[in-house]
Write a protein that holds these residues in place. Structure first.
Motif, mmCIF file in Angstrom:
data_model
loop_
_atom_site.group_PDB
_atom_site.id
_atom_site.type_symbol
_atom_site.label_atom_id
_atom_site.label_comp_id
_atom_site.label_asym_id
_atom_site.label_seq_id
_atom_site.Cartn_x
_atom_site.Cartn_y
_atom_site.Cartn_z
ATOM 1 N N VAL A 128 37.788 71.598 11.230
ATOM 2 C CA VAL A 128 36.464 71.559 11.857
ATOM 3 C C VAL A 128 35.555 70.579 11.129
ATOM 4 C CG1 VAL A 128 34.384 72.917 12.320
ATOM 5 C CG2 VAL A 128 36.643 73.862 12.854
ATOM 6 N N ASP A 129 35.568 70.599 9.801
ATOM 7 C CA ASP A 129 34.743 69.660 9.030
ATOM 8 C C ASP A 129 35.132 68.210 9.341
ATOM 9 O OD1 ASP A 129 33.329 71.696 7.852
ATOM 10 O OD2 ASP A 129 34.451 71.660 5.964
ATOM 11 N N HIS A 130 36.433 67.966 9.438
ATOM 12 C CA HIS A 130 36.899 66.618 9.780
ATOM 13 C C HIS A 130 36.428 66.232 11.171
ATOM 14 C CE1 HIS A 130 39.565 63.141 10.068
ATOM 15 N NE2 HIS A 130 40.015 63.614 11.220
ATOM 16 N N GLY A 131 36.534 67.141 12.125
ATOM 17 C CA GLY A 131 36.059 66.853 13.474
ATOM 18 C C GLY A 131 34.567 66.578 13.503
ATOM 19 N N ARG A 132 33.823 67.305 12.701
ATOM 20 C CA ARG A 132 32.370 67.082 12.644
ATOM 21 C C ARG A 132 32.072 65.701 12.050
ATOM 22 N NH1 ARG A 132 31.284 71.623 10.378
ATOM 23 N NH2 ARG A 132 30.870 72.743 12.321
ATOM 24 N N TRP A 133 32.839 65.287 11.022
ATOM 25 C CA TRP A 133 32.661 63.949 10.445
ATOM 26 C C TRP A 133 32.954 62.869 11.479
ATOM 27 C CZ3 TRP A 133 35.706 59.638 9.393
ATOM 28 C CH2 TRP A 133 35.192 58.723 8.485
ATOM 29 N N CYS A 134 33.874 63.171 12.393
ATOM 30 C CA CYS A 134 34.209 62.225 13.463
ATOM 31 C C CYS A 134 33.226 62.282 14.633
ATOM 32 C CB CYS A 134 35.614 62.505 13.990
ATOM 33 S SG CYS A 134 36.930 62.151 12.811
ATOM 34 N N SER A 284 30.541 55.803 15.699
ATOM 35 C CA SER A 284 31.289 56.968 15.229
ATOM 36 C C SER A 284 32.703 56.948 15.792
ATOM 37 C CB SER A 284 30.580 58.253 15.658
ATOM 38 O OG SER A 284 30.707 58.437 17.072
ATOM 39 N N VAL A 285 33.554 57.797 15.238
ATOM 40 C CA VAL A 285 34.929 57.895 15.723
ATOM 41 C C VAL A 285 34.936 58.388 17.168
ATOM 42 C CG1 VAL A 285 37.176 58.976 15.341
ATOM 43 C CG2 VAL A 285 35.742 58.354 13.384
ATOM 44 N N MET A 286 34.079 59.354 17.495
ATOM 45 C CA MET A 286 34.035 59.865 18.859
ATOM 46 C C MET A 286 33.567 58.790 19.831
ATOM 47 S SD MET A 286 34.816 62.543 20.566
ATOM 48 C CE MET A 286 34.830 62.627 22.363
ATOM 49 N N GLU A 287 32.600 57.990 19.424
ATOM 50 C CA GLU A 287 32.172 56.880 20.288
ATOM 51 C C GLU A 287 33.326 55.910 20.513
ATOM 52 O OE1 GLU A 287 27.447 56.155 19.513
ATOM 53 O OE2 GLU A 287 28.807 55.723 17.845
ATOM 54 N N ALA A 288 34.089 55.622 19.460
ATOM 55 C CA ALA A 288 35.243 54.731 19.614
ATOM 56 C C ALA A 288 36.260 55.327 20.577
ATOM 57 C CB ALA A 288 35.881 54.471 18.250
ATOM 58 N N ALA A 289 36.462 56.644 20.497
ATOM 59 C CA ALA A 289 37.424 57.295 21.390
ATOM 60 C C ALA A 289 37.000 57.156 22.850
ATOM 61 C CB ALA A 289 37.575 58.762 21.024
ATOM 62 N N THR A 290 35.696 57.188 23.110
ATOM 63 C CA THR A 290 35.234 57.129 24.505
ATOM 64 C C THR A 290 35.472 55.766 25.134
ATOM 65 O OG1 THR A 290 32.971 56.507 23.851
ATOM 66 C CG2 THR A 290 33.460 58.867 24.074
ATOM 67 N N ILE A 291 35.610 54.712 24.335
ATOM 68 C CA ILE A 291 35.903 53.412 24.952
ATOM 69 C C ILE A 291 37.401 53.116 24.997
ATOM 70 C CG2 ILE A 291 33.674 52.509 24.193
ATOM 71 C CD1 ILE A 291 35.494 50.548 22.434
ATOM 72 N N LEU A 292 38.201 53.889 24.250
ATOM 73 C CA LEU A 292 39.646 53.694 24.302
ATOM 74 C C LEU A 292 40.300 54.533 25.386
ATOM 75 C CD1 LEU A 292 40.683 53.620 20.528
ATOM 76 C CD2 LEU A 292 40.233 51.686 22.059
ATOM 77 N N GLY A 304 42.304 62.256 20.888
ATOM 78 C CA GLY A 304 41.478 61.072 21.089
ATOM 79 C C GLY A 304 40.852 60.562 19.807
ATOM 80 N N ILE A 305 40.250 61.477 19.028
ATOM 81 C CA ILE A 305 39.624 61.028 17.781
ATOM 82 C C ILE A 305 40.696 60.646 16.759
ATOM 83 C CG2 ILE A 305 37.488 62.304 18.148
ATOM 84 C CD1 ILE A 305 38.445 64.416 16.187
ATOM 85 N N GLY A 306 41.858 61.297 16.818
ATOM 86 C CA GLY A 306 42.934 60.929 15.902
ATOM 87 C C GLY A 306 43.407 59.509 16.125
ATOM 88 N N GLU A 307 43.601 59.129 17.392
ATOM 89 C CA GLU A 307 44.073 57.776 17.676
ATOM 90 C C GLU A 307 42.970 56.745 17.446
ATOM 91 O OE1 GLU A 307 47.133 55.386 20.396
ATOM 92 O OE2 GLU A 307 47.101 57.572 20.286
ATOM 93 N N ALA A 308 41.732 57.079 17.814
ATOM 94 C CA ALA A 308 40.623 56.153 17.557
ATOM 95 C C ALA A 308 40.476 55.904 16.055
ATOM 96 C CB ALA A 308 39.327 56.715 18.137
ATOM 97 N N LEU A 309 40.562 56.960 15.264
ATOM 98 C CA LEU A 309 40.413 56.804 13.816
ATOM 99 C C LEU A 309 41.560 55.982 13.232
ATOM 100 C CD1 LEU A 309 38.836 57.380 11.266
ATOM 101 C CD2 LEU A 309 39.947 59.638 11.139
#
Length: 335
Positions: A128-134, A284-292, A304-309
């Protein structure tokens, strides 16, 4: 170019070549099916991968073990290409049923053993902490806490010993010799098998014909560069002959190994270029995921955040992006 060899038999088994059978195993999650392979061994068979542990897969392999194409011979070896549940899941059940030893790469074995032993109450807060950082949405973080760990849900307990496989090992199976090639990125030390005599590659998830392998960074190693490992390990497969028949873990057997490797490289370079443009400002990582990716359902946000990161970290390793210091979440910007 896809290649279909042999006629389907009953029970989900297809003969691909003499002494080499394909078992199509349904999955309860995308990509809906995984291929397992049976290779004739001395006085029996080697089974490569298994699908997850659930009632349907147990019923399927109960039928497979008694299938006429096996000629009444037992499964003598369980070879697992990597630790993911759709490949490892039923391994413990099959070991208990057949007594066959498990063959894996060391890192894959240790990764599986670690995941089976980790207590949820310690791991979930870290995820959860990692997801929040992303900058993942609250709905995803709440789902992770509610769902808990899922690895144990699909993977049976493993035996207490295994046989190690490593790069360059050779196995005599299906009337020919197979050399172990190690793929990286999708999994840390994934076993693939190549027969030079038959020009057949059991490619696991390293080289798939119709989808790209997932390459992601997870909470357990947040600064990893799996995309760099994936791209560099493709070089191990480029010297294989043009006429190689590729047996992927998902989808149909196909020819065109070198063209597919080129497509995989181009796919990731296109994504990296897109992120370079996008990260002119801090992202952010989540923003990057939304364009990929197109809009991700909550249960797919982690992928999604795993691959974007993974792509962002690779650009950091290349010296093209930097992590913005002091931000409350992880932000990446062009150097």
């Amino acid at each position: 170019m896809s290649a279909h060899q042999g006629a389907p038999a009953t029970g989900g088994i297809t003969q691909i070549a003499p002494g080499l059978l394909r078992v199509t195993v349904p999955l309860p999650f995308p990509p809906s099916e995984v291929n397992a392979w049976l290779l004739a061994d001395e006085g029996g068979w080697t089974l490569v991968d298994s699908g997850v542990d659930d009632a349907a897969t147990r019923a399927l392999f109960t039928a497979v073990l008694a299938h006429p194409l096996l000629g009444g011979l037992p499964v003598k070896r369980l070879l697992v290409t990597h630790f993911h549940p759709d490949h490892l899941g039923l391994c413990g059940w099959l070991h208990a049923r057949t007594g066959a030893p498990v063959h894996m790469a060391r890192t894959e074995w240790l990764q599986a053993r670690t995941l089976l032993a980790e207590p949820a109450q310690m791991v979930i807060p870290h995820i959860v902490d990692h997801g929040r950082w992303c900058a993942a949405p609250d709905a995803y973080l709440e789902m992770v806490e509610r769902r808990g760990l899922i690895f144990n849900r699909w993977v049976t307990a493993l035996p207490h010993s295994y046989v190690r496989l490593k790069e360059g090992d050779e196995l005599d199976l299906a009337g020919t010799r197979w050399r172990v090639l190690i793929g990286e990125g999708h999994a840390p030390e994934m076993v693939c098998l190549f027969s030079a005599e038959r020009n057949i590659l059991i490619a696991a998830d390293q080289i798939l014909g119709r989808i790209t392998p997932f390459i992601g960074v997870w909470a357990g190693e947040p600064e990893a560069d799996p995309l760099g490992l994936f791209l560099s390990s493709l070089a191990r497969f480029e010297p294989l002959p043009r006429e190689t028949l590729v047996l992927p873990s998902h989808g149909e057997p196909f020819f065109g190994l070198h063209a597919r490797i080129a497509e995989l490289k181009a796919h990731h370079e296109e994504r990296l270029a897109k992120l370079m443009d996008f990260c002119a400002a801090p992202r952010s990582v989540m923003e990057a995921a939304t364009i990929l990716f197109r809009k991700l359902p909550t249960e797919q946000v982690g992928f999604g955040i795993g691959e974007a990161l993974a792509h962002l970290r690779h650009l950091v390793v290349r010296g093209q992006l930097q992590v913005v210091q002091g931000a409350p979440v992880g932000l990446f910007q062009r150097v």
